[in-house]
Scaffold this motif. Structure first.
Motif, mmCIF file in Angstrom:
data_model
loop_
_atom_site.group_PDB
_atom_site.id
_atom_site.type_symbol
_atom_site.label_atom_id
_atom_site.label_comp_id
_atom_site.label_asym_id
_atom_site.label_seq_id
_atom_site.Cartn_x
_atom_site.Cartn_y
_atom_site.Cartn_z
ATOM 1 N N ASN A 184 -5.450 3.036 4.235
ATOM 2 C CA ASN A 184 -6.671 3.237 5.013
ATOM 3 C C ASN A 184 -6.663 4.577 5.743
ATOM 4 O OD1 ASN A 184 -4.850 2.672 7.083
ATOM 5 N ND2 ASN A 184 -6.164 1.174 8.095
ATOM 6 N N GLY A 185 -7.813 4.913 6.298
ATOM 7 C CA GLY A 185 -7.950 6.198 6.965
ATOM 8 C C GLY A 185 -7.080 6.323 8.193
ATOM 9 N N LEU A 186 -6.821 5.199 8.875
ATOM 10 C CA LEU A 186 -6.000 5.244 10.083
ATOM 11 C C LEU A 186 -4.549 5.568 9.751
ATOM 12 C CD1 LEU A 186 -5.667 4.933 13.088
ATOM 13 C CD2 LEU A 186 -5.510 2.455 12.772
ATOM 14 N N ASN A 187 -4.020 4.967 8.685
ATOM 15 C CA ASN A 187 -2.659 5.298 8.275
ATOM 16 C C ASN A 187 -2.566 6.767 7.867
ATOM 17 O OD1 ASN A 187 0.105 4.705 7.601
ATOM 18 N ND2 ASN A 187 -0.487 4.643 5.451
ATOM 19 N N ALA A 188 -3.597 7.242 7.170
ATOM 20 C CA ALA A 188 -3.622 8.654 6.796
ATOM 21 C C ALA A 188 -3.691 9.540 8.040
ATOM 22 C CB ALA A 188 -4.815 8.929 5.882
#
Length: 685
Positions: A184-188
């Protein structure tokens, strides 16, 4: 003495054993079962056959969070006296050319691309502060707007320039270890900000990361059994846990009181679970985190570092293999006169290329080097391949992120003594693995204290009632009216409030668990507008007439006070509230308090000698460590006071001066750190 099994002799198993020795001492016998012939798991330091040159074959580096707050892993490494080497670099290889981060991108691709990189990095810092990054995976992640879109969608929405987009994918790939559509974008985001100053540092252990394993193994008190593969875990009719395993010669089984499963997610999924309830819960646990990510290491020895000054840092990021990291091992290890490059290939490329032969992988790595470095084959001496498929998680912490207790104990009702440990529960790093070990051993500690008291019951009957007899001989020290001050010192309490919150007098305080009001009266004599609430009718009936107005009969789950009635609460009653009601009680405390809470309930990580001396577990319905309680406070409108004002040195000095330190109540300063909570303003208020 109770028996505990640790399944897995990797860093998680050894960290857990180390924590158990620290927290429990000799209260349990520990056996570690490791399926292979070595300890250490993914931490592997090796040397080549043809030269005495060192390289990391497993974990590449260690994250340094100490610039933001306490860093337990760094403190552990310092405890062992190990020396560390900082690691840093800014180069990226795109279109066959080595470039120096944004300045290099500007020279090759122009101002538009460089501006797009700078703008997105600024956007990332606005979406996550260094403190938020430091705090790691938590329930608050579910509220982040980038949690519910893929990293691919995020880059498409936020970065218009195609070269800048390619740059970010390359820079983050070896840390994410998967494709941008699989996370997901948060992990990225957490990986994008790693390239921004002020968020994190990186380092390696001098003379090899595997020294950490050697040091851990030297300090744990455990029977270590190598070549023992545990195949199945179940529960016996006597309530213990049975491990069925193969020991290299044949099948073997042993029973334990508690079990820590310290296996990588990929190995945990190969286990058998006996009993339908346990099987279903473990299948659910495994499937929740089933986001495999992959690594492949290609380590190559050259007869000299032929690249000269062209690789000035510890590594460079390469567009090869979909985005990989190439380490210059000579920047951190003794490689003599030789040169060593070490490719960390990630994601789908690692999975696909793992099917090639060692020689094919070596050839592919050599071909991937930029032409400006020269002909690498002329200097080639030897190559080594290490495959780490499904070794990390593409979405660590799961989605949605769950609370730590749920993640670590998959089946708490019938199998509370089976606890899991894994980096996939946090952030797929050694730092996260240490956090997981700490959390899991807290759960084990709580369960062990329960089992320990239950075992005592068979030898000497102990009451579990908070009744008239309890207060007639309070904690074995005499009548409550005479003994209360041995356990609660009003001068010490007011001093703590002054140190932590800066309040001396003139505030209103609630004593939650006030018995017959002696503490309330003592505080009022000192100029504090103190009130109390007590749910035991027998002891409350002994409240002196002059204090009856201020000492209320009632329960902390439903208090007869208006919202925001008190500046502070001092509580000793939460541990006597049922598991089912305790969260409601914490929310009720949040409702009536304006500033903060002094947490004073009995915890399972108090010194066992203190617990035994006063039979502190009598009548306790909610047993947990200070850390477990903090998780409950975090989820119900509170935060640690020490996050805002770290006054631990002064608090600890006051504790020692009041004779409340080791041997009396608090074993160390850390336990006090988790005893003060600030009420957080609700956005809806």
């Amino acid at each position: 003495m109770l028996d505990l099994a640790i399944v897995g002799g990797g860093p998680g198993g050894l960290m857990s054993a180390w924590y158990l020795k620290k927290k429990l001492g000799d209260l349990c016998r520990i056996t570690i079962y490791e399926a292979s012939d070595r300890l250490g798991g993914k931490i592997v330091t090796r040397k080549f056959d043809t030269a005495n040159a060192m390289y990391e074959a497993g974990v590449a580096e260690i994250y340094d969070y100490s610039m933001t707050g306490p860093d337990p892993l760094r403190e552990l490494i310092q405890h062992f006296g190990l020396q560390t080497i900082p690691m840093d670099a800014e180069q990226v290889q795109l279109d066959g050319v080595l470039l120096n981060d944004v300045p290099g991108m500007r020279r090759k691709y122009g101002e538009k691309t460089a501006a797009a990189i700078e703008a997105f990095r600024k956007r990332c810092t606005g979406m996550m502060s260094p403190l938020q990054y430091y705090e790691g995976v938590g329930a608050q992640d579910n509220e982040h707007p980038w949690a519910w879109k893929t990293a691919e969608q995020l880059l498409d929405e936020e970065v218009d320039d195609p070269v800048a987009k390619r740059f970010f994918k390359v820079m983050a790939r070896s840390d994410i270890a998967t494709e941008s559509h699989n996370t997901n974008g948060l992990n990225a985001l957490k990986n994008f900000v790693m390239d921004v100053d002020g968020y994190i540092g990186l380092y390696s252990i001098q003379n090899g990361n595997e020294q950490l394993i050697e040091c851990l193994a030297s300090e744990v008190s455990a029977d270590i059994q190598l070549n023992h593969r545990v195949l199945k875990v179940g529960k016996t009719a006597a309530g213990r846990y049975r491990l069925n395993m193969m020991n290299g010669k044949g099948p073997e089984s042993r029973d334990f009181d508690l079990v820590l499963m310290c296996l990588p997610h990929s190995w945990l999924s190969t286990m058998g679970w006996e009993g339908e309830q346990l099987r279903a819960s473990m299948v659910k646990h495994v499937s929740y985190f089933d986001r495999p990510a992959h690594y492949l290491r290609v380590s190559i020895l050259f007869d000299e570092p032929f690249w000269g000054e062209k690789i000035p840092g510890s590594w460079f990021m390469s567009e090869a293999f979909g985005g990989c990291c190439v380490y210059n091992e000579g920047s951190r290890h003794d490689v003599g006169r030789h040169g060593v490059l070490n490719w960390l290939i990630a994601g789908s490329d690692a999975l696909a290329f793992a099917n090639l032969s060692d020689q094919e992988l070596i050839d592919a790595a050599l071909k991937s080097l930029p032409a400006s470095l020269g002909n690498a084959r002329e200097y080639f001496l030897e190559g080594k391949i290490h495959r780490w498929l499904s070794s990390v998680n593409a979405l660590p912490g799961g989605l949605p992120a769950r609370d730590v207790l749920t993640n670590h104990r998959p089946e708490p009702k019938q199998h509370p003594g089976i606890v899991v440990v894994g980096d996939y529960l946090f952030d797929s790093t050694l730092n996260g693995l240490l956090d997981s070990s700490d959390a899991a051993t807290d759960l084990i500690l709580t369960e062990m204290m329960r089992l320990r008291r239950a075992k005592t019951q068979t030898e000497k009957p102990l009451s579990d009632k908070i009744d008239r007899d309890y207060f007639d001989n309070y904690r074995g020290a005499g009548p409550y009216s005479e003994a209360w001050h041995r356990f609660t010192d009003p001068d010490y309490l007011t001093q703590l409030i002054r140190i932590v919150w800066g309040e001396a007098k003139g505030y209103k305080l609630l004593v939650a668990g006030s018995a017959s009001g002696e503490l309330v009266g003592a505080l009022r004599e000192r100029g504090i507008d103190a009130w109390g609430i007590e749910n035991n009718r027998a002891i409350h009936a002994k409240t002196p007439r002059a204090l009856q107005k201020y000492n209320k009969l009632g329960t902390v789950t439903d208090m007869p006070f208006k919202a925001g009635s008190f500046d502070f609460v001092f509580e000793t009653s939460l541990c006597h509230v049922s598991e089912r009601q305790v969260a409601r009680a914490v929310r009720e405390l949040n409702r009536v308090v304006r500033t903060g809470i002094v947490f004073g309930s009995v915890t399972s990580d108090m010194a066992p000698a203190i617990i035994d001396r006063y039979d502190l577990l009598r009548g306790v319905k909610k047993l947990g460590t200070w850390w477990e309680w903090s998780e409950l406070f975090f989820g119900n409108g509170f935060d640690l006071s020490m996050h805002r004002r770290d006054v631990m040195d002064a608090v600890w000095a006051a504790t020692l001066a009041a004779n409340k330190g080791p041997g009396h109540w608090y074993a160390d300063a850390d336990s006090l750190r988790y005893s003060f909570f600030d009420r957080i303003e609700d956005e809806d208020e």
